[in-house]
Design a protein around this motif. Sequence first.
Motif, PDB file in Angstrom:
ATOM      1  N   THR A 113      -4.948   9.751  -3.328  1.00  0.00           N
ATOM      2  CA  THR A 113      -4.637   8.744  -2.880  1.00  0.00           C
ATOM      3  C   THR A 113      -3.961   8.503  -1.585  1.00  0.00           C
ATOM      4  O   THR A 113      -2.789   8.432  -1.679  1.00  0.00           O
ATOM      5  CB  THR A 113      -4.228   8.199  -4.263  1.00  0.00           C
ATOM      6  OG1 THR A 113      -5.381   7.462  -4.931  1.00  0.00           O
ATOM      7  CG2 THR A 113      -4.797   6.575  -3.229  1.00  0.00           C
ATOM      8  N   GLU A 168       8.024  11.278  -3.430  1.00  0.00           N
ATOM      9  CA  GLU A 168       6.452  11.461  -2.423  1.00  0.00           C
ATOM     10  C   GLU A 168       6.581  12.591  -1.355  1.00  0.00           C
ATOM     11  O   GLU A 168       5.556  13.460  -1.815  1.00  0.00           O
ATOM     12  CB  GLU A 168       5.749  10.211  -2.478  1.00  0.00           C
ATOM     13  CG  GLU A 168       4.440  10.471  -1.552  1.00  0.00           C
ATOM     14  CD  GLU A 168       3.639   9.363  -0.463  1.00  0.00           C
ATOM     15  OE1 GLU A 168       3.242   9.897   0.080  1.00  0.00           O
ATOM     16  OE2 GLU A 168       4.743   8.430  -0.371  1.00  0.00           O
ATOM     17  N   PRO A 181       0.800  -1.008   0.125  1.00  0.00           N
ATOM     18  CA  PRO A 181      -0.287   0.024   0.167  1.00  0.00           C
ATOM     19  C   PRO A 181       0.736   1.496   0.079  1.00  0.00           C
ATOM     20  O   PRO A 181       0.963   1.673  -0.284  1.00  0.00           O
ATOM     21  CB  PRO A 181      -0.785   0.085   1.617  1.00  0.00           C
ATOM     22  CG  PRO A 181      -0.924  -2.146   1.346  1.00  0.00           C
ATOM     23  CD  PRO A 181       0.171  -1.816   1.054  1.00  0.00           C
ATOM     24  N   SER A 182       2.116   1.357   0.765  1.00  0.00           N
ATOM     25  CA  SER A 182       2.574   2.342   0.996  1.00  0.00           C
ATOM     26  C   SER A 182       3.680   2.818  -0.771  1.00  0.00           C
ATOM     27  O   SER A 182       3.057   4.066  -1.071  1.00  0.00           O
ATOM     28  CB  SER A 182       3.658   2.172   1.887  1.00  0.00           C
ATOM     29  OG  SER A 182       4.551   1.522   1.721  1.00  0.00           O
ATOM     30  N   SER A 214       9.195   6.455  -3.004  1.00  0.00           N
ATOM     31  CA  SER A 214       8.866   6.944  -1.345  1.00  0.00           C
ATOM     32  C   SER A 214       9.179   8.552  -0.852  1.00  0.00           C
ATOM     33  O   SER A 214       8.570   9.791  -0.112  1.00  0.00           O
ATOM     34  CB  SER A 214       9.215   6.428  -0.600  1.00  0.00           C
ATOM     35  OG  SER A 214       8.766   5.044  -0.170  1.00  0.00           O
ATOM     36  N   THR A 267       0.733   6.278  -7.369  1.00  0.00           N
ATOM     37  CA  THR A 267       0.021   7.593  -7.854  1.00  0.00           C
ATOM     38  C   THR A 267      -0.048   8.976  -7.337  1.00  0.00           C
ATOM     39  O   THR A 267      -0.566   9.778  -8.040  1.00  0.00           O
ATOM     40  CB  THR A 267      -1.726   6.750  -7.143  1.00  0.00           C
ATOM     41  OG1 THR A 267      -1.162   6.551  -6.016  1.00  0.00           O
ATOM     42  CG2 THR A 267      -1.564   5.425  -7.561  1.00  0.00           C
ATOM     43  N   TYR A 268       0.818   8.990  -6.018  1.00  0.00           N
ATOM     44  CA  TYR A 268       0.207  10.420  -5.714  1.00  0.00           C
ATOM     45  C   TYR A 268       1.587  11.269  -6.632  1.00  0.00           C
ATOM     46  O   TYR A 268       0.673  12.365  -6.629  1.00  0.00           O
ATOM     47  CB  TYR A 268       1.268  10.695  -3.997  1.00  0.00           C
ATOM     48  CG  TYR A 268       0.974  12.065  -3.369  1.00  0.00           C
ATOM     49  CD1 TYR A 268      -0.230  12.337  -2.727  1.00  0.00           C
ATOM     50  CD2 TYR A 268       2.307  12.999  -3.938  1.00  0.00           C
ATOM     51  CE1 TYR A 268      -0.091  13.443  -2.664  1.00  0.00           C
ATOM     52  CE2 TYR A 268       1.923  14.226  -3.445  1.00  0.00           C
ATOM     53  CZ  TYR A 268       0.901  14.517  -2.577  1.00  0.00           C
ATOM     54  OH  TYR A 268       0.781  16.274  -2.291  1.00  0.00           O
ATOM     55  N   LYS A 298       5.012  16.394  -1.906  1.00  0.00           N
ATOM     56  CA  LYS A 298       3.692  16.772  -0.584  1.00  0.00           C
ATOM     57  C   LYS A 298       4.478  17.979   0.002  1.00  0.00           C
ATOM     58  O   LYS A 298       3.937  18.779   0.288  1.00  0.00           O
ATOM     59  CB  LYS A 298       4.343  15.554   0.164  1.00  0.00           C
ATOM     60  CG  LYS A 298       2.944  14.473   0.343  1.00  0.00           C
ATOM     61  CD  LYS A 298       2.667  13.416   1.393  1.00  0.00           C
ATOM     62  CE  LYS A 298       1.983  12.873   0.544  1.00  0.00           C
ATOM     63  NZ  LYS A 298       1.936  11.721   1.387  1.00  0.00           N
ATOM     64  N   TYR A 354       2.384   2.009  -3.683  1.00  0.00           N
ATOM     65  CA  TYR A 354       1.283   2.458  -4.370  1.00  0.00           C
ATOM     66  C   TYR A 354       0.823   3.734  -4.303  1.00  0.00           C
ATOM     67  O   TYR A 354       0.597   4.224  -5.082  1.00  0.00           O
ATOM     68  CB  TYR A 354      -0.073   1.432  -4.245  1.00  0.00           C
ATOM     69  CG  TYR A 354      -1.301   1.902  -4.928  1.00  0.00           C
ATOM     70  CD1 TYR A 354      -1.403   0.988  -6.479  1.00  0.00           C
ATOM     71  CD2 TYR A 354      -2.426   2.465  -4.550  1.00  0.00           C
ATOM     72  CE1 TYR A 354      -2.596   1.200  -7.245  1.00  0.00           C
ATOM     73  CE2 TYR A 354      -3.377   2.715  -5.292  1.00  0.00           C
ATOM     74  CZ  TYR A 354      -3.450   1.839  -7.339  1.00  0.00           C
ATOM     75  OH  TYR A 354      -4.409   2.314  -7.688  1.00  0.00           O
ATOM     76  N   ARG A 355       0.491   4.072  -2.817  1.00  0.00           N
ATOM     77  CA  ARG A 355       0.302   5.525  -2.418  1.00  0.00           C
ATOM     78  C   ARG A 355       1.295   6.247  -3.080  1.00  0.00           C
ATOM     79  O   ARG A 355       0.887   7.325  -3.591  1.00  0.00           O
ATOM     80  CB  ARG A 355       0.397   5.945  -1.388  1.00  0.00           C
ATOM     81  CG  ARG A 355      -0.054   6.919  -0.419  1.00  0.00           C
ATOM     82  CD  ARG A 355      -0.059   7.059   0.573  1.00  0.00           C
ATOM     83  NE  ARG A 355       1.759   7.049   1.239  1.00  0.00           N
ATOM     84  CZ  ARG A 355       1.942   6.429   2.116  1.00  0.00           C
ATOM     85  NH1 ARG A 355       0.553   5.014   2.916  1.00  0.00           N
ATOM     86  NH2 ARG A 355       3.077   6.474   3.112  1.00  0.00           N
ATOM     87  N   SER A 356       2.812   6.124  -3.121  1.00  0.00           N
ATOM     88  CA  SER A 356       3.869   7.295  -3.792  1.00  0.00           C
ATOM     89  C   SER A 356       3.289   7.159  -5.226  1.00  0.00           C
ATOM     90  O   SER A 356       3.862   8.567  -5.211  1.00  0.00           O
ATOM     91  CB  SER A 356       5.289   5.828  -2.926  1.00  0.00           C
ATOM     92  OG  SER A 356       5.567   5.905  -2.197  1.00  0.00           O
TER      93      SER A 356
END
Length: 738
Positions: free
Chosen positions: A738, A434, A280-281, A431, A287-288, A438, A283-285
Amino acid sequence: MPEELLELTGSVEDIIYRNSQNGYTVASLLCDGTAVTAVGSVTDVSVGDELRLIGRWKNHADYGEQFSFEFCEHKMPSTASSILKYLSSGAIKGIGKVMSKRIVEAFGAQTLEVMQNDPERLAQIKGITPEKARSMSEELKKIFGMREVLLKLEKYRISALEATRIWKAYGENSVSTIEEDPFVLCDERISISFERADAIAASLGKPPEDECRIRAGILHLITHNSRNGHSCLPRDILSERTASYLKLPEETVSAVLDCMTDETSLIKDIIDEKEFVFLPSLYRSETYCAGRLTLMLKLPPERITGGELALQGFEEERGISYAELQRKAITEALSGGLLILTGGPGTGKTTTLNAIIELYIRCGMKVLLAAPTGRAAQRMTEVTGREAKTIHRLLEVEWDNSDRPRFSRNERNLLDCDALILDEMSMVDASLFEGVMKALPLGCRLIMVGDSDQLPSVGAGNVLGDMIRSGKIPVVRLTEIFRQSMKSLIVTNAHRIVRGEMPEINHTDSDFFFMSVGSKEQISSTIVDLCARRLPGAYGFSPFDIQVLCPGRKTELGVTELNKKLQAALNPPSRSKQELRLPVYTFRSGDKVMQTKNNYDLPWTRDDGTEGSGVFNGDIGIIEQIDTASSSALIRFDDKLVTYNSDNIQTVELAYATTVHKSQGNEFDAVVMPMYYGAPQLYYRNLLYTAVTRAKKILVLVGNVNTLRIMVNNDKKTRRYSSLCYFLEKENDVPYGT
């Protein structure tokens, strides 16, 4: 025939040394009135403990006779004298030596029982209030509970540090939790390997098809692959390899994998009509990052007017004329908000970057500079004349108890800048990127500089390569080698290697040399001779200006063995040099060493007296002093002095030789590299190119020309499964945020 095991019983008088990482302890024991030294690994031990040890007597060259134990059974102190020692040692918060004496005089051998079960009696003693008595009792119960758990965990060969992590995670339920599901030990809070957890599960009689085992096996495989750079895996490959690893039918594993993706403990997505599975981490990285980049393209910052005129004026002022591609990069940076600047050595990336920075500043922008490593940031500072920070420092990193980064700079605390310049982008993983995205303010310009032909990041993802491959991000690739750089065979051969051409290796009057040597033993001895005698003699280099780079760590020509041989030649043992023995290496004063992990809290002092903190992965220094009594060392990194204790010295290794991966972001006056074929996954073009481009003045390849040819011809690179390119191509469909 091995020596017979002996038994020794006594009480702990003093803890001479203790390594909290592995539990290795040196203790002074009082056995039948005689003080002896006992050494070995034990989960937890305190002054006053009564120990039953099983082991052998050994004679240490420096410290004399010691009892080396393999098994330790220990009990809480039971006699008045041992209890006094235990309490006086500070084992319980709020009880010093004077108070310890009063309590033991009052209750004798029953002291600990009274403290645990009848604390109100403590209030009879002068200086102890009822509230303080209850506090002491609670502290003792906590220690007793933890000690009991740690003792029960010893049978599973769990170290002191691991046992402490388990206690913090599960408290009094630690043992029952582990016995119900041993694979909780694989949780990142504890970080015990799957293999060890699997062995514990087998010892507890858990069946091989247990669902907890399958879940842990799937997570182990996908996590292991993320550490090899993959941000995702094809579902069929993950299922097949997990089944093979666990020796179970694939349909059994596949059913559990379905459950994990249904409940989103793993994430699935369809990429190019094929199902992929993500942590999950990660995927988030990805997509973000894709979503934020897409937003930046849709909402670019205000165009800087008169960019061409500003550039022309800058050229006239400096008396220079930029090449066509350089001009394109500069004007793109002025007109847009997003740019990738890439190119090999000698193509003018630094000159172009300096122009972009200067023109931004003249437009009134606040510009920040950053790079992935301390060395890369230092080089960026040197070539631009402006302060550059590591990305972690820029984002104001903090580390949690599991050593995971948390950035203070984020969506709620944005960076204060109008433009951000990131160098060495090939080293930036998903990561970390990301984290940057952010913290980036809306409307901030982002210029990313890197050599896409170098090795990709150590962490998961292929950020630079995916962005370029997507065709969505503006890219300027500098290709022209400038005249002054054409004189360097290091530069021209680097470009030949990238094109898949053999480098020129027959010159004897340039900066790129190939020494044809046959066997591993001859290659090894030649490398040692080059570092110790020939290169210092011919070019005046200090042996510490020369860096040996290896494809890998193992074999006779890997990092570990070459470090030992180079240390023996360059810094041999001497009566005047203190030594510190660690599991892999023995350090001595004068050794060249490398920090292998970012440590932002490690304090340093400069020669001018200024103080600060932070030593970074890849930083190279020299050991100035060693204190054998405390197992500590004083290490110099350029003008900074850092004191390492027995725990954090574990993150340091010898650096006469290092891997090509570890060298990224660094440059060295002279580089020597063995050329002898080994594991196929380590012998490819990008790795060779990265090694060659680490050398500033001299490069020497030592070994077989066939190995060189294999590396040049192998353009497979390291195949990575990553998805940033795909999510960028989806454009408006990206699940931003996401």
